[in-house]
Design a protein around this motif. Structure first.
Motif, PDB file in Angstrom:
ATOM      1  N   GLU A  71      -7.420 -20.476 -50.264  1.00 55.64           N
ATOM      2  CA  GLU A  71      -6.039 -20.008 -50.125  1.00 55.64           C
ATOM      3  C   GLU A  71      -5.531 -19.314 -51.379  1.00 55.64           C
ATOM      4  O   GLU A  71      -5.022 -18.194 -51.317  1.00 55.64           O
ATOM      5  CB  GLU A  71      -5.103 -21.194 -49.830  1.00 55.64           C
ATOM      6  CG  GLU A  71      -4.856 -21.433 -48.390  1.00 55.64           C
ATOM      7  CD  GLU A  71      -3.745 -22.436 -48.157  1.00 55.64           C
ATOM      8  OE1 GLU A  71      -3.178 -22.370 -47.069  1.00 55.64           O
ATOM      9  OE2 GLU A  71      -3.452 -23.282 -49.030  1.00 55.64           O
ATOM     10  N   ASP A  72      -5.642 -19.992 -52.496  1.00 59.33           N
ATOM     11  CA  ASP A  72      -5.028 -19.513 -53.737  1.00 59.33           C
ATOM     12  C   ASP A  72      -5.862 -18.458 -54.450  1.00 59.33           C
ATOM     13  O   ASP A  72      -5.320 -17.490 -54.976  1.00 59.33           O
ATOM     14  CB  ASP A  72      -4.768 -20.683 -54.691  1.00 59.33           C
ATOM     15  CG  ASP A  72      -3.840 -21.721 -54.094  1.00 59.33           C
ATOM     16  OD1 ASP A  72      -3.083 -21.402 -53.151  1.00 59.33           O
ATOM     17  OD2 ASP A  72      -3.885 -22.882 -54.556  1.00 59.33           O
ATOM     18  N   ASN A  85      -7.960 -25.193 -51.200  1.00 63.92           N
ATOM     19  CA  ASN A  85      -7.063 -24.607 -52.198  1.00 63.92           C
ATOM     20  C   ASN A  85      -7.657 -23.349 -52.817  1.00 63.92           C
ATOM     21  O   ASN A  85      -6.948 -22.364 -53.052  1.00 63.92           O
ATOM     22  CB  ASN A  85      -6.724 -25.623 -53.281  1.00 63.92           C
ATOM     23  CG  ASN A  85      -5.924 -26.790 -52.752  1.00 63.92           C
ATOM     24  OD1 ASN A  85      -5.321 -26.729 -51.684  1.00 63.92           O
ATOM     25  ND2 ASN A  85      -5.944 -27.890 -53.487  1.00 63.92           N
ATOM     26  N   GLN A  92      -6.915 -15.629 -51.199  1.00 68.79           N
ATOM     27  CA  GLN A  92      -5.899 -15.275 -50.214  1.00 68.79           C
ATOM     28  C   GLN A  92      -6.455 -15.289 -48.790  1.00 68.79           C
ATOM     29  O   GLN A  92      -6.117 -14.449 -47.956  1.00 68.79           O
ATOM     30  CB  GLN A  92      -5.251 -13.907 -50.522  1.00 68.79           C
ATOM     31  CG  GLN A  92      -4.331 -13.918 -51.728  1.00 68.79           C
ATOM     32  CD  GLN A  92      -5.077 -14.104 -53.034  1.00 68.79           C
ATOM     33  OE1 GLN A  92      -5.984 -13.352 -53.348  1.00 68.79           O
ATOM     34  NE2 GLN A  92      -4.701 -15.119 -53.791  1.00 68.79           N
TER      35      GLN A  92
END
Length: 115
Positions: A89-90, A86, A93
């Motif tokens: 990804e968050d 997470n 990016q």
């Protein structure tokens, strides 16, 4: 078949955790105990010319882990892999493809992207 190029790195970091629900033969795991966690992240890249530098990925993992021994509470290897996924990804990016977290390089969990 679709090809995906990934880069990966491994970071080893000390930490403590426990499995509160442990019973029977493995009841000792309910107590706080230390491991050297081996954390490997495979991240998809868009081209072959150091789209993501290995050392930069190591820095991201180390920043997520924190300085010194991390207190992981009741987080399992599976939980830690999901949390790092997470964050990549968050927060950065990036496109994780596989995250592996092991206890002392002996046993662990992997979270893998599927098509």
């Amino acid at each position: 078949m679709t090809e995906t190029v990934t880069v990966w790195t491994t970071v080893t970091a000390p930490g403590f955790h426990r499995w509160p629900a442990a019973t029977g033969l493995r009841s000792y795991l309910a107590d706080r105990h230390r491991h050297l966690f081996h954390i490997t992240a495979h991240v998809a890249v868009e081209h072959n010319d150091r789209y993501l530098e290995f050392h930069d990925l190591q820095d991201v993992i180390r920043a997520w882990w924190g300085a010194g021994a991390r207190e992981c509470g009741s987080a399992s290897c599976e939980d830690l892999a999901q949390d790092l996924w997470n964050v990549l990804e968050d927060g950065y990016q990036l496109s994780p493809v596989r995250i592996e977290v092991s206890e002392d390089g002996e046993s662990g969990a992997a979270l893998t992207a599927v098509d």
